[in-house]
Design an enzyme around this catalytic site. Sequence first.
Site, PDB file in Angstrom:
ATOM      1  N   GLY A  13      22.307  32.324  19.634  1.00 19.71           N
ATOM      2  CA  GLY A  13      20.946  32.516  20.132  1.00 19.71           C
ATOM      3  C   GLY A  13      20.730  33.889  20.734  1.00 19.71           C
ATOM      4  N   ASP A  14      19.462  34.193  21.020  1.00 18.40           N
ATOM      5  CA  ASP A  14      19.080  35.446  21.676  1.00 18.40           C
ATOM      6  C   ASP A  14      19.449  36.686  20.869  1.00 18.40           C
ATOM      7  OD1 ASP A  14      18.185  33.830  23.761  1.00 18.40           O
ATOM      8  OD2 ASP A  14      20.114  33.953  24.796  1.00 18.40           O
ATOM      9  N   LYS A  17      15.381  37.348  17.583  1.00 20.66           N
ATOM     10  CA  LYS A  17      14.534  36.732  16.552  1.00 20.66           C
ATOM     11  C   LYS A  17      13.052  37.001  16.806  1.00 20.66           C
ATOM     12  CE  LYS A  17      16.363  32.792  17.717  1.00 20.66           C
ATOM     13  NZ  LYS A  17      17.455  33.224  18.600  1.00 20.66           N
ATOM     14  N   GLY A  41      13.687  31.192  24.184  1.00 23.25           N
ATOM     15  CA  GLY A  41      12.960  32.248  24.890  1.00 23.25           C
ATOM     16  C   GLY A  41      12.947  33.457  23.982  1.00 23.25           C
ATOM     17  N   HIS A  42      11.809  33.753  23.406  1.00 18.50           N
ATOM     18  CA  HIS A  42      11.719  34.842  22.431  1.00 18.50           C
ATOM     19  C   HIS A  42      10.905  35.987  23.029  1.00 18.50           C
ATOM     20  CE1 HIS A  42      12.544  31.828  18.918  1.00 18.50           C
ATOM     21  NE2 HIS A  42      13.517  31.892  19.803  1.00 18.50           N
ATOM     22  N   GLN A 225      17.280  29.234  18.723  1.00 17.83           N
ATOM     23  CA  GLN A 225      18.732  29.151  18.950  1.00 17.83           C
ATOM     24  C   GLN A 225      19.477  29.926  17.852  1.00 17.83           C
ATOM     25  OE1 GLN A 225      16.959  25.730  19.249  1.00 17.83           O
ATOM     26  NE2 GLN A 225      16.494  26.727  21.162  1.00 17.83           N
ATOM     27  N   THR A 301      14.975  32.308  29.120  1.00 22.98           N
ATOM     28  CA  THR A 301      14.402  31.022  29.533  1.00 22.98           C
ATOM     29  C   THR A 301      14.879  30.639  30.930  1.00 22.98           C
ATOM     30  OG1 THR A 301      14.136  30.245  27.289  1.00 22.98           O
ATOM     31  CG2 THR A 301      14.331  28.547  28.958  1.00 22.98           C
ATOM     32  N   THR A 302      16.171  30.775  31.186  1.00 23.64           N
ATOM     33  CA  THR A 302      16.713  30.297  32.457  1.00 23.64           C
ATOM     34  C   THR A 302      17.106  31.441  33.389  1.00 23.64           C
ATOM     35  OG1 THR A 302      18.903  30.197  31.445  1.00 23.64           O
ATOM     36  CG2 THR A 302      17.623  28.156  31.465  1.00 23.64           C
ATOM     37  N   GLY A 411      16.064  49.202  19.387  1.00 23.44           N
ATOM     38  CA  GLY A 411      15.445  49.156  20.712  1.00 23.44           C
ATOM     39  C   GLY A 411      14.579  47.917  20.794  1.00 23.44           C
TER      40      GLY A 411
HETATM   41  P1  GDP Z   1      15.584  35.699  20.725  1.00 20.40           P
HETATM   42  O1  GDP Z   1      15.757  34.468  21.525  1.00 20.40           O
HETATM   43  O2  GDP Z   1      16.477  35.727  19.526  1.00 20.40           O
HETATM   44  O3  GDP Z   1      14.167  36.002  20.368  1.00 20.40           O
HETATM   45  O4  GDP Z   1      16.080  36.905  21.648  1.00 20.40           O
HETATM   46  P2  GDP Z   1      15.729  37.106  23.218  1.00 20.40           P
HETATM   47  O5  GDP Z   1      14.352  37.594  23.337  1.00 20.40           O
HETATM   48  O6  GDP Z   1      16.133  35.922  24.005  1.00 20.40           O
HETATM   49  O7  GDP Z   1      16.789  38.219  23.594  1.00 20.40           O
HETATM   50  C1  GDP Z   1      16.828  39.452  22.955  1.00 20.40           C
HETATM   51  C2  GDP Z   1      16.677  40.549  24.022  1.00 20.40           C
HETATM   52  O8  GDP Z   1      17.060  41.798  23.464  1.00 20.40           O
HETATM   53  C3  GDP Z   1      15.260  40.710  24.500  1.00 20.40           C
HETATM   54  O9  GDP Z   1      15.265  41.137  25.838  1.00 20.40           O
HETATM   55  C4  GDP Z   1      14.716  41.827  23.589  1.00 20.40           C
HETATM   56  O10 GDP Z   1      13.662  42.561  24.195  1.00 20.40           O
HETATM   57  C5  GDP Z   1      15.948  42.687  23.440  1.00 20.40           C
HETATM   58  N1  GDP Z   1      16.084  43.398  22.166  1.00 20.40           N
HETATM   59  C6  GDP Z   1      15.769  42.977  20.917  1.00 20.40           C
HETATM   60  N2  GDP Z   1      16.145  43.892  19.991  1.00 20.40           N
HETATM   61  C7  GDP Z   1      16.703  44.914  20.681  1.00 20.40           C
HETATM   62  C8  GDP Z   1      17.315  46.149  20.295  1.00 20.40           C
HETATM   63  O11 GDP Z   1      17.437  46.484  19.117  1.00 20.40           O
HETATM   64  N3  GDP Z   1      17.803  46.933  21.294  1.00 20.40           N
HETATM   65  C9  GDP Z   1      17.724  46.607  22.607  1.00 20.40           C
HETATM   66  N4  GDP Z   1      18.239  47.440  23.510  1.00 20.40           N
HETATM   67  N5  GDP Z   1      17.155  45.433  23.018  1.00 20.40           N
HETATM   68  C10 GDP Z   1      16.661  44.617  22.056  1.00 20.40           C
HETATM   69  P1  IMO Z   2      16.737  31.233  21.644  1.00 21.20           P
HETATM   70  O1  IMO Z   2      15.769  30.639  20.647  1.00 21.20           O
HETATM   71  C1  IMO Z   2      20.533  30.893  23.729  1.00 21.20           C
HETATM   72  C2  IMO Z   2      21.931  26.860  24.651  1.00 21.20           C
HETATM   73  C3  IMO Z   2      22.010  26.460  26.108  1.00 21.20           C
HETATM   74  C4  IMO Z   2      23.204  25.525  26.066  1.00 21.20           C
HETATM   75  C5  IMO Z   2      23.020  24.822  24.725  1.00 21.20           C
HETATM   76  C6  IMO Z   2      22.360  23.450  24.807  1.00 21.20           C
HETATM   77  O2  IMO Z   2      16.071  31.997  22.728  1.00 21.20           O
HETATM   78  O3  IMO Z   2      17.810  31.984  20.943  1.00 21.20           O
HETATM   79  P2  IMO Z   2      19.840  22.710  25.211  1.00 21.20           P
HETATM   80  O4  IMO Z   2      18.947  22.936  26.400  1.00 21.20           O
HETATM   81  O5  IMO Z   2      19.330  23.264  23.937  1.00 21.20           O
HETATM   82  O6  IMO Z   2      20.282  21.279  25.090  1.00 21.20           O
HETATM   83  O7  IMO Z   2      21.185  23.538  25.589  1.00 21.20           O
HETATM   84  O8  IMO Z   2      22.221  25.680  23.926  1.00 21.20           O
HETATM   85  N1  IMO Z   2      20.618  27.357  24.197  1.00 21.20           N
HETATM   86  C7  IMO Z   2      20.351  28.644  23.945  1.00 21.20           C
HETATM   87  N2  IMO Z   2      21.098  29.742  24.108  1.00 21.20           N
HETATM   88  N3  IMO Z   2      19.302  31.004  23.203  1.00 21.20           N
HETATM   89  C8  IMO Z   2      18.542  29.909  23.012  1.00 21.20           C
HETATM   90  O9  IMO Z   2      17.360  29.943  22.362  1.00 21.20           O
HETATM   91  C9  IMO Z   2      19.045  28.658  23.425  1.00 21.20           C
HETATM   92  N4  IMO Z   2      18.558  27.397  23.411  1.00 21.20           N
HETATM   93  C10 IMO Z   2      19.539  26.610  23.867  1.00 21.20           C
HETATM   94  O10 IMO Z   2      22.233  27.567  26.942  1.00 21.20           O
HETATM   95  O11 IMO Z   2      24.384  26.265  26.012  1.00 21.20           O
HETATM   96 MG    MG Z   3      16.167  33.877  23.495  1.00 23.43          MG
END
Ligand code: GDP
Ligand code: IMO
Ligand code: MG
Length: 425
Positions: A13-14, A17, A41-42, A225, A301-302, A411
């Site tokens: 995750g994270d 996306k 959390g996107h 995720q 998210t958290t 970035g």
């Molecule tokens: P998602 O859950 O897959 O949408 O990703 P999240 O938003 O939870 O986490 C990605 C984090 O990395 C966010 O804070 C974005 O703003 C940041 N981010 C995404 N792409 C880049 C990148 O290419 N470089 C940097 N430095 N940050 C990025």
């Molecule tokens: P995005 O879409 C990162 C993780 C939680 C925990 C496990 C199970 O932003 O990438 P849950 O509440 O789903 O039953 O928790 O999954 N988890 C994530 N980790 N990014 C996420 O979403 C996540 N959604 C759930 O931290 O380890």
């Molecule tokens: Mg996320």
Amino acid sequence: MKKSVVVLGTQWGDEGKGKIVDLLTERADAVVRYQGGHNAGHTLIINEQKTVLHLIPSGILRDGVKCYIGNGVVIEPTALIKEIKNLEASGVDVQSRLYISKAAPVIMPYHIKLDQLRELKKGKQAIGTTGRGIGPAYEDKVARRGIRIGDLLDPELLKDKLTQVLAYHNFVIEHFHQAEPLAFDEVYQTALQQADFLRGMCSDVTGQLHQHLANEDRLLMEGAQGTLLDIDHGTYPFVTSSNTTSGSAATGSGLGATQIDYVLGITKAYTTRVGGGPFPTELFDDDGAELAKRGVEFGATTGRPRRCGWLDLVALKRAVQVNGVTGLCVTKLDVLDTFETIKMCTSYGDQAFPESAQEWAQVKPIYEEFAGWQSSTKGLTEMADLPASAKALIAHIEQFTGAPVHMISTGPDRCENILLVDPMQ
Ligand code: GDP
Ligand code: IMO
Ligand code: MG
């Protein structure tokens, strides 16, 4: 021209996306969430303005793009309504562009309570869930006792279903967890009010998506995720409760498997994980701290700090396989700018690919070292401008996984990307 493109995470995750979906919506007619819930959390950053989306698809910031929440998403009405109101308060038109599947399961207050009580009971063995009720809501769906969005719209049906399901869960809450049961009236009345707010947005999402396909519109399917959190293919039981892999884009929306034209696998140039569970390439040293600091690795998210480590190519290759990835997008390349040496795990030694948490915990990663570039790649938009060692790193990812890198993110801002092959073309 690609009619439906899936964007999903290949790690825990994270991966970025949301940013990539937002970018690609420039050429999309609709964006669809198909699994997960508000555990996601996107983050979208547009002209330095940050928006974090949890349930609403990352197309909402583009005027005219329709946003769908498919049947595979578990919906917590309080969270959804809050997200809608927050966006509307900042001037985004949501209610006329958001469609919610009536077949989507509802996350009810007892799901949230059960999620939290269970985590407490597990103590050190806790999964580290987001505490949002995701797991218990999916359990109710599979147990065929869940309340769906469509049920919320019918007060008598809701009363009947809720009476039965609440009796069941209250028994567990009271007698297994020794906690306070929930009051029927409060849960029922709240649900009715929420239904009134959401009613106008509820629809036959599957039917609408097929209408889009008939019109030759372009659909972006937004995963939540990542692959290693998949209920079947992830590091079970340290996973989420949905299939996060590409098949979910079909089952969670009502598209047919043959109607997916492209799968974009997002991977960070390193790895992060939030919550508990195995993570072979996790770093506990200065390099890990540097990744966390430069990558600002805190959960969207958290707010929990994300664990950080090197890129795991063995796991990434498996993710490419189980998702049928067409092309990869490598994000956060700029975070590696300061490193003298960069490592990538290219083998688990003689251990077979792990199939249980125990086997994952035994992995001893073997690394290959790559020279860093120690110059800024932040905001670069042309491959030609990347330092040679960054290009070599990308080439190695392609060669190892067998998947071409079609995009590189340099970035957090919407405009900071190198687009090599446009997934939407
Ligand atoms: P998602 O859950 O897959 O949408 O990703 P999240 O938003 O939870 O986490 C990605 C984090 O990395 C966010 O804070 C974005 O703003 C940041 N981010 C995404 N792409 C880049 C990148 O290419 N470089 C940097 N430095 N940050 C990025
Ligand atoms: P995005 O879409 C990162 C993780 C939680 C925990 C496990 C199970 O932003 O990438 P849950 O509440 O789903 O039953 O928790 O999954 N988890 C994530 N980790 N990014 C996420 O979403 C996540 N959604 C759930 O931290 O380890
Ligand atoms: Mg996320």
